[in-house]
Design an enzyme around this catalytic site. Structure first.
Site, PDB file in Angstrom:
ATOM      1  N   ILE A 192      68.277   0.825  77.123  1.00  0.00           N
ATOM      2  CA  ILE A 192      69.627   1.061  77.610  1.00  0.00           C
ATOM      3  C   ILE A 192      70.125   2.408  77.095  1.00  0.00           C
ATOM      4  CG2 ILE A 192      71.923   0.077  77.871  1.00  0.00           C
ATOM      5  CD1 ILE A 192      69.552  -1.707  78.854  1.00  0.00           C
ATOM      6  N   THR A 200      68.159  -0.549  72.655  1.00  0.00           N
ATOM      7  CA  THR A 200      69.051   0.608  72.761  1.00  0.00           C
ATOM      8  C   THR A 200      68.229   1.884  72.766  1.00  0.00           C
ATOM      9  OG1 THR A 200      69.284   1.033  70.382  1.00  0.00           O
ATOM     10  CG2 THR A 200      70.768  -0.608  71.366  1.00  0.00           C
ATOM     11  N   ASP A 201      68.819   2.955  73.277  1.00  0.00           N
ATOM     12  CA  ASP A 201      68.289   4.283  72.993  1.00  0.00           C
ATOM     13  C   ASP A 201      68.570   4.557  71.510  1.00  0.00           C
ATOM     14  OD1 ASP A 201      67.177   6.789  73.323  1.00  0.00           O
ATOM     15  OD2 ASP A 201      68.474   7.372  74.985  1.00  0.00           O
ATOM     16  N   SER A 202      68.040   5.638  70.989  1.00  0.00           N
ATOM     17  CA  SER A 202      68.202   5.940  69.568  1.00  0.00           C
ATOM     18  C   SER A 202      69.672   5.897  69.153  1.00  0.00           C
ATOM     19  CB  SER A 202      67.636   7.326  69.266  1.00  0.00           C
ATOM     20  OG  SER A 202      68.011   7.733  67.959  1.00  0.00           O
TER      21      SER A 202
END
Length: 416
Positions: free
Chosen positions: A307, A343-345
């Site tokens: 995401i 999640t993305d970073s």
């Protein structure tokens, strides 16, 4: 007075024999027909059963759904495993962290006693490595093998290896070098599949079991520089075909894969590494465009969906990673995806410069996202989740739901 005719006894007897013979012939014929139907059904009519979404080539790395169905085997194993976990172990399983975040060291390129102690203190769900962690092939194999051996619960071992612009292993370890797929997209689905298979086979040789690829974004905005040629195409339908083929290739090469960056980063002006990035589309526009490659990748059996820190003002003013609407409505709802989300970073500016830990943790649970990638402060995240469990802001049931998805995937793909 009328006279009644009566057959002679001999004639009546012959008539009975004829009737019996006819009945016998009819019954024999019916029997032959039944046998014929049964044989035809058994050998010539195939049952109408859909095949499994995909089959992995190497069952020692990734078990096929035929061999190890998610229900009841893998899910039941996950449920039993969760029953024996402490709350801290459950919380830590939600993180895929850098080795630096786990150990507190500035730069990690080996795994020894310090890593072992850190994994015991922070029993995370996975580890992600970047270029600075990679020196040469033998060093990486040893580092990953040691790290995996220290963990009570087997780890996701991840890397960003898209091929082209983003390729940590090709850059540092001499694996197969590819251009961005966008530059030769006209070569079609088979090329996308072959390249993904080669990438997966290469990185699996070092001990990686998860690749944060393929990029499912569609490069429809020429001014977008963060995705650009990392995308497979600038056409939604072509991207859908290439992405689904790439998913098959990653699986054939023996690693899990993750579609990114939902709900689509290809039409943004901003770079979410630096700040909030906005997608100026309605839900219907997303469904007919940006979501098509994600749907195709999910249908092909993608293991995770990443995401992005992307706001969709038509739906919510919070980024998708913290939104009660975007993932629950578009991904879980419209695309009927019930698999693992990540999640993305969390070290990206879109999050770190705009939200506090409490908001972030609550948002991730509200958004129904399972894994938290690259937390910038692991202790702070764990403490925030513990506090929210204590005050009832989030529930044990929500935590266990995430754990069920994560551990079922690990069991189902042979990591556990």
């Amino acid at each position: 007075m009328a006279r009644h005719y009566r057959e002679p006894a001999t004639q009546r007897k012959n008539t009975g024999k004829k009737v019996g013979l006819i009945i016998g012939i009819v019954l024999f014929a019916v029997g032959l027909v039944c046998i014929g139907i049964a044989v035809w059904t058994q050998f010539f009519i195939k049952p109408d059963i859909d095949p499994p979404p995909y089959q992995a080539v190497d069952a020692t790395v990734m078990q096929t759904e035929t061999e190890a169905p998610a229900e009841p085997g893998s899910a039941e194993k996950a449920r039993q495993y969760i029953a024996g976990m402490t709350t801290r172990e459950k919380i830590c399983q939600l993180f895929i962290a850098t080795p630096e975040a786990i150990t507190g060291a500035d730069s990690v390129s080996m795994a020894g006693d310090q890593t072992k102690a850190a994994i015991e203190q922070y029993p995370v769900g996975g580890v992600i490595y970047f270029s600075d962690n990679l020196i040469d092939a033998e060093q990486v194999k040893t580092m990953i093998a040691n790290t995996q051996s220290y963990s009570k619960t087997p780890l996701f071992i991840g890397v960003d290896e898209e091929g082209g612009t983003v390729a940590r292993c090709a850059e540092k370890l001499g694996t197969t070098v590819f251009s961005d797929m966008y530059t030769y997209r006209e070569q079609g689905a088979q090329t996308a599949r072959d390249n993904a298979r080669a990438i997966a086979s290469d990185i699996r040789g070092f001990g990686f079991n998860l690749d944060f690829a393929p990029v499912a974004d569609v490069w429809t905005n020429p001014e977008n520089t963060v995705i650009a040629e990392r995308a497979y195409s600038d056409d939604y339908n072509e991207a859908a075909s290439l992405v689904s083929s790439a998913v098959a290739g990653f699986h054939e090469g023996g690693v899990l894969c993750s579609l990114k960056h939902f709900p689509g980063h290809g039409d943004t002006l901003e770079d979410s590494h630096n700040g909030l990035a906005s997608v100026s589309k309605t839900a219907d526009e997303l469904k007919s465009g940006e979501l098509l490659p994600f749907k195709a990748g999910i249908d092909a059996g993608a293991d995770m969906v990443m995401i992005g820190h992307l706001t969709v003002p038509a739906l919510d003013d919070k980024p998708a990673t913290l939104s009660k609407v975007i993932v629950p409505s578009l991904l879980r709802g419209n695309l009927a995806y019930n698999g693992v989300t990540v999640t993305d970073s969390m070290m990206m500016g879109a999050i770190t410069e705009n939200y506090h830990f409490d908001e972030i943790v609550q948002g991730i649970f509200d958004a129904d996202i399972d894994l938290i990638l690259c937390p910038d402060n692991l202790d702070a995240y764990i403490s925030a989740i513990e506090q929210k469990l204590s005050d009832g802001s989030i529930t044990e049931e929500q935590l266990d739901t995430k754990l069920m998805r994560i551990l079922t995937l690990k069991y189902n793909r042979g990591i556990m």
